[in-house]
Design a protein around this motif. Structure first.
Motif, PDB file in Angstrom:
ATOM      1  N   ARG A  43      -4.535  27.533 -31.264  1.00 14.38           N
ATOM      2  CA  ARG A  43      -3.136  27.879 -30.947  1.00 14.38           C
ATOM      3  C   ARG A  43      -2.426  28.387 -32.208  1.00 14.38           C
ATOM      4  NH1 ARG A  43      -3.340  22.469 -28.711  1.00 14.38           N
ATOM      5  NH2 ARG A  43      -2.445  22.020 -30.723  1.00 14.38           N
ATOM      6  N   PRO A  44      -1.733  29.528 -32.120  1.00 20.94           N
ATOM      7  CA  PRO A  44      -0.997  30.039 -33.281  1.00 20.94           C
ATOM      8  C   PRO A  44       0.111  29.070 -33.701  1.00 20.94           C
ATOM      9  CG  PRO A  44      -1.022  31.657 -31.499  1.00 20.94           C
ATOM     10  CD  PRO A  44      -1.614  30.401 -30.962  1.00 20.94           C
ATOM     11  N   VAL A  45       0.294  28.953 -35.013  1.00 16.10           N
ATOM     12  CA  VAL A  45       1.311  28.066 -35.573  1.00 16.10           C
ATOM     13  C   VAL A  45       2.108  28.854 -36.608  1.00 16.10           C
ATOM     14  CG1 VAL A  45       1.685  25.972 -36.936  1.00 16.10           C
ATOM     15  CG2 VAL A  45      -0.162  26.050 -35.281  1.00 16.10           C
ATOM     16  N   ASP A  46       3.431  28.709 -36.586  1.00 12.99           N
ATOM     17  CA  ASP A  46       4.253  29.361 -37.598  1.00 12.99           C
ATOM     18  C   ASP A  46       5.270  28.398 -38.204  1.00 12.99           C
ATOM     19  OD1 ASP A  46       5.990  29.098 -35.493  1.00 12.99           O
ATOM     20  OD2 ASP A  46       6.535  31.214 -35.389  1.00 12.99           O
TER      21      ASP A  46
ATOM     22  N   ILE B 144       1.666  29.966 -43.608  1.00  9.64           N
ATOM     23  CA  ILE B 144       1.894  29.466 -42.252  1.00  9.64           C
ATOM     24  C   ILE B 144       2.939  30.314 -41.529  1.00  9.64           C
ATOM     25  CG2 ILE B 144       2.741  27.505 -40.902  1.00  9.64           C
ATOM     26  CD1 ILE B 144       1.661  25.768 -43.344  1.00  9.64           C
TER      27      ILE B 144
ATOM     28  N   PHE C 238      -7.583  30.570 -40.383  1.00 12.69           N
ATOM     29  CA  PHE C 238      -6.578  31.397 -41.050  1.00 12.69           C
ATOM     30  C   PHE C 238      -7.237  32.349 -42.033  1.00 12.69           C
ATOM     31  CE2 PHE C 238      -7.247  27.435 -43.188  1.00 12.69           C
ATOM     32  CZ  PHE C 238      -7.339  27.748 -44.539  1.00 12.69           C
TER      33      PHE C 238
ATOM     34  N   GLN D 210       3.636  33.340 -41.770  1.00 14.30           N
ATOM     35  CA  GLN D 210       3.159  34.672 -41.392  1.00 14.30           C
ATOM     36  C   GLN D 210       2.658  34.687 -39.948  1.00 14.30           C
ATOM     37  OE1 GLN D 210       0.144  35.682 -44.220  1.00 14.30           O
ATOM     38  NE2 GLN D 210       1.601  36.005 -45.882  1.00 14.30           N
ATOM     39  N   GLY D 211       2.338  33.506 -39.415  1.00 13.29           N
ATOM     40  CA  GLY D 211       1.921  33.402 -38.025  1.00 13.29           C
ATOM     41  C   GLY D 211       0.448  33.657 -37.774  1.00 13.29           C
ATOM     42  N   HIS D 212      -0.362  33.741 -38.820  1.00 15.36           N
ATOM     43  CA  HIS D 212      -1.790  34.014 -38.650  1.00 15.36           C
ATOM     44  C   HIS D 212      -2.633  32.742 -38.613  1.00 15.36           C
ATOM     45  CE1 HIS D 212      -1.046  38.226 -39.099  1.00 15.36           C
ATOM     46  NE2 HIS D 212      -0.485  38.039 -40.276  1.00 15.36           N
ATOM     47  N   LEU D 213      -2.031  31.594 -38.862  1.00 14.49           N
ATOM     48  CA  LEU D 213      -2.766  30.334 -38.889  1.00 14.49           C
ATOM     49  C   LEU D 213      -2.830  29.758 -37.475  1.00 14.49           C
ATOM     50  CD1 LEU D 213      -2.808  27.868 -41.668  1.00 14.49           C
ATOM     51  CD2 LEU D 213      -2.527  26.949 -39.395  1.00 14.49           C
ATOM     52  N   ARG D 214      -3.986  29.189 -37.150  1.00 10.87           N
ATOM     53  CA  ARG D 214      -4.181  28.560 -35.834  1.00 10.87           C
ATOM     54  C   ARG D 214      -4.660  27.125 -36.016  1.00 10.87           C
ATOM     55  NH1 ARG D 214      -4.479  32.130 -31.463  1.00 10.87           N
ATOM     56  NH2 ARG D 214      -4.242  34.279 -32.106  1.00 10.87           N
TER      57      ARG D 214
END
Length: 99
Positions: free
Chosen positions: A33-36, A23, A50, A25-29
């Motif tokens: 919407r991007p989620v970090d 999560i 992701f 890494q910032g590649h999950l949506r």
């Protein structure tokens, strides 16, 4: 339910720490919407996207699990929206030995 806990409960990752790393890494949506943030809340009906194990997973959350149960129970908590099964992804990639 927290996003990291969901990914671990439905057996998409082996540990909660791995879920948090994925999560962050910032590649999950979530719903595009991007989620970090590991503490992002997920609910049934949301769509997760992701990269995982050399492919992009797109899943719709169907149920929130109460525990990290067996694989069959975990798979009932989401619907895979990817039109190709995992073995088809491997066949689509060009063969490096034929070059």
């Amino acid at each position: 339910m927290r996003l990291d806990k969901y990914l671990w409960f439905v057996r998409l990752v082996k540990t909660r720490a791995l879920a948090q790393a994925l999560i962050e890494q910032g590649h999950l949506r979530i719903d595009g919407r991007p989620v970090d943030r590991s503490h992002a809340t997920v609910k049934p009906g949301m769509v997760l996207g992701f990269p995982l194990h050399d492919r992009v997973r797109v899943l719709r959350i169907e149920l929130l699990p109460m525990r990290r149960g067996p694989a069959a129970e975990a798979q009932a908590c989401y619907t895979d929206l990817d039109p190709l099964p995992p073995d088809e992804h491997r066949r689509e990639q060009p063969d490096a030995s034929s070059s």
